[in-house]
Structure formats: structure tokens, C-alpha cells
Design a protein around this motif. Sequence first.
Motif, PDB file in Angstrom:
ATOM      1  N   PHE A 148      54.384 118.898  13.313  1.00  0.00           N
ATOM      2  CA  PHE A 148      53.249 119.793  13.093  1.00  0.00           C
ATOM      3  C   PHE A 148      52.759 119.701  11.649  1.00  0.00           C
ATOM      4  N   VAL A 149      53.675 119.856  10.705  1.00  0.00           N
ATOM      5  CA  VAL A 149      53.305 119.826   9.291  1.00  0.00           C
ATOM      6  C   VAL A 149      52.715 118.462   8.906  1.00  0.00           C
ATOM      7  N   PHE A 150      53.368 117.387   9.328  1.00  0.00           N
ATOM      8  CA  PHE A 150      52.910 116.044   8.991  1.00  0.00           C
ATOM      9  C   PHE A 150      51.523 115.767   9.567  1.00  0.00           C
ATOM     10  N   ASN A 151      51.308 116.094  10.847  1.00  0.00           N
ATOM     11  CA  ASN A 151      50.020 115.797  11.479  1.00  0.00           C
ATOM     12  C   ASN A 151      48.876 116.600  10.881  1.00  0.00           C
ATOM     13  N   VAL A 152      49.116 117.857  10.569  1.00  0.00           N
ATOM     14  CA  VAL A 152      48.066 118.651   9.915  1.00  0.00           C
ATOM     15  C   VAL A 152      47.731 118.039   8.561  1.00  0.00           C
ATOM     16  N   GLY A 153      48.761 117.712   7.783  1.00  0.00           N
ATOM     17  CA  GLY A 153      48.538 117.104   6.467  1.00  0.00           C
ATOM     18  C   GLY A 153      47.869 115.742   6.571  1.00  0.00           C
ATOM     19  N   PHE A 154      48.280 114.942   7.537  1.00  0.00           N
ATOM     20  CA  PHE A 154      47.699 113.606   7.717  1.00  0.00           C
ATOM     21  C   PHE A 154      46.218 113.719   8.073  1.00  0.00           C
TER      22      PHE A 154
ATOM     23  N   VAL B  50      38.723 112.048  11.238  1.00  0.00           N
ATOM     24  CA  VAL B  50      40.121 112.006  11.666  1.00  0.00           C
ATOM     25  C   VAL B  50      40.346 110.929  12.729  1.00  0.00           C
ATOM     26  N   HIS B  51      39.340 110.098  12.971  1.00  0.00           N
ATOM     27  CA  HIS B  51      39.474 109.003  13.932  1.00  0.00           C
ATOM     28  C   HIS B  51      40.529 108.022  13.414  1.00  0.00           C
ATOM     29  N   LYS B  52      41.465 107.675  14.293  1.00  0.00           N
ATOM     30  CA  LYS B  52      42.548 106.783  13.903  1.00  0.00           C
ATOM     31  C   LYS B  52      42.363 105.406  14.540  1.00  0.00           C
ATOM     32  N   THR B  53      42.223 104.422  13.697  1.00  0.00           N
ATOM     33  CA  THR B  53      42.194 103.041  14.161  1.00  0.00           C
ATOM     34  C   THR B  53      43.620 102.632  14.520  1.00  0.00           C
ATOM     35  N   LEU B  54      43.775 101.467  15.080  1.00  0.00           N
ATOM     36  CA  LEU B  54      45.112 100.974  15.408  1.00  0.00           C
ATOM     37  C   LEU B  54      45.974 100.883  14.145  1.00  0.00           C
ATOM     38  N   ALA B  55      45.421 100.359  13.069  1.00  0.00           N
ATOM     39  CA  ALA B  55      46.183 100.230  11.820  1.00  0.00           C
ATOM     40  C   ALA B  55      46.578 101.608  11.269  1.00  0.00           C
ATOM     41  N   ILE B  56      45.678 102.568  11.352  1.00  0.00           N
ATOM     42  CA  ILE B  56      46.001 103.916  10.874  1.00  0.00           C
ATOM     43  C   ILE B  56      47.059 104.554  11.764  1.00  0.00           C
ATOM     44  N   ARG B  57      46.986 104.326  13.068  1.00  0.00           N
ATOM     45  CA  ARG B  57      47.990 104.881  13.990  1.00  0.00           C
ATOM     46  C   ARG B  57      49.363 104.296  13.685  1.00  0.00           C
ATOM     47  N   VAL B  58      49.448 103.000  13.382  1.00  0.00           N
ATOM     48  CA  VAL B  58      50.729 102.381  13.033  1.00  0.00           C
ATOM     49  C   VAL B  58      51.259 102.982  11.729  1.00  0.00           C
ATOM     50  N   THR B  59      50.405 103.111  10.724  1.00  0.00           N
ATOM     51  CA  THR B  59      50.795 103.717   9.452  1.00  0.00           C
ATOM     52  C   THR B  59      51.265 105.157   9.660  1.00  0.00           C
ATOM     53  N   HIS B  60      50.531 105.900  10.455  1.00  0.00           N
ATOM     54  CA  HIS B  60      50.870 107.291  10.783  1.00  0.00           C
ATOM     55  C   HIS B  60      52.276 107.371  11.368  1.00  0.00           C
ATOM     56  N   THR B  61      52.565 106.507  12.327  1.00  0.00           N
ATOM     57  CA  THR B  61      53.864 106.518  12.996  1.00  0.00           C
ATOM     58  C   THR B  61      54.986 106.140  12.034  1.00  0.00           C
ATOM     59  N   LEU B  62      54.772 105.115  11.222  1.00  0.00           N
ATOM     60  CA  LEU B  62      55.803 104.684  10.269  1.00  0.00           C
ATOM     61  C   LEU B  62      56.103 105.752   9.222  1.00  0.00           C
ATOM     62  N   LEU B  63      55.071 106.387   8.682  1.00  0.00           N
ATOM     63  CA  LEU B  63      55.276 107.447   7.689  1.00  0.00           C
ATOM     64  C   LEU B  63      55.993 108.650   8.288  1.00  0.00           C
TER      65      LEU B  63
END
Length: 149
Positions: free
Chosen positions: A53-59, A70-83
Amino acid sequence: MRTFGDRVRHALLFEAVALAIFIPGSAAVFGHPVEQMGFIGIASATLATLWNFVFNVGFDRAMRRLRGSVHKTLAIRVTHTLLFEAGLVVMLIPLIAWYLGIGLWQALLMDLAIVVFYLVYGFLFNLAYDRIFPIAAAAPAALNTGRPL
């Protein structure tokens, strides 16, 4: 941007489905009793739910500020998951080591295997979630003015 309620639904669904897979799977893979892996799974899920919850709101806030969307491209989704997973690993290793009575190195190796599962699971879950529960698109300007399209 996703609403508070949507973020709560996302976090709870993510963890409920993950636990249904993780507890029996990890007991079989790591050779620990289901009860022990159940504790690890539930404690981890509780921590992960709060972090999620905290991470996704901040992201999302950072994306809106930096990109205007807040649209997430494939590269942003991968970065989001790794972080997300990196932050969770740092929090979980001491818990796993303490509860299972293993060293930090063993806990790290176990957690890395769990991370591989959650990286794949998290990526696929979030892709599915975005398709099942899309962010509402902004209404066209003509709809806001009452003029015919």
C-alpha cells in the motif's frame, strides 16, 4: 490515479492469492512444516500488504509528479516490481532467520528463491489486475461542458 479503496482491494487480493500458492508450495520446496511456512507466509503477507500500500501510493505520486501520468509502460512495471521486492527483501530476511532459527545467509538464499516466485507472480498479478480493474479514463472535454460530441 487509483483510489484508496482500489489500493486496499489490490493489496488484499494480491496477498490472499499469493498465500494460497506460497504456503503449501514453500513447505514442499524448503522442507519445513506447513505450520512454520504458514507463519512465515502470513507474517510476510502482513508486512508485504502494508509495504504494498505505502509503496504503490508513493510510486504513483512520484510518477504523477515526474511524468504527469500514472500510466505504467512495460519497463516501468518491471522497475516497479523490482523496487517493491528489493524493499521487501530487506525487511523479511531478519524475520525469516529468527523464526526458522537459520543464519542470515540461509535466510537470504531462501528469500531469494521466494523473490523469484513473487517477481513472476507480482508481474502477472499486476498485469491481470490492471486489465480487470482499469483506471477510469478522464472524460473528454466535450462531456464536461455539456456540448454535444
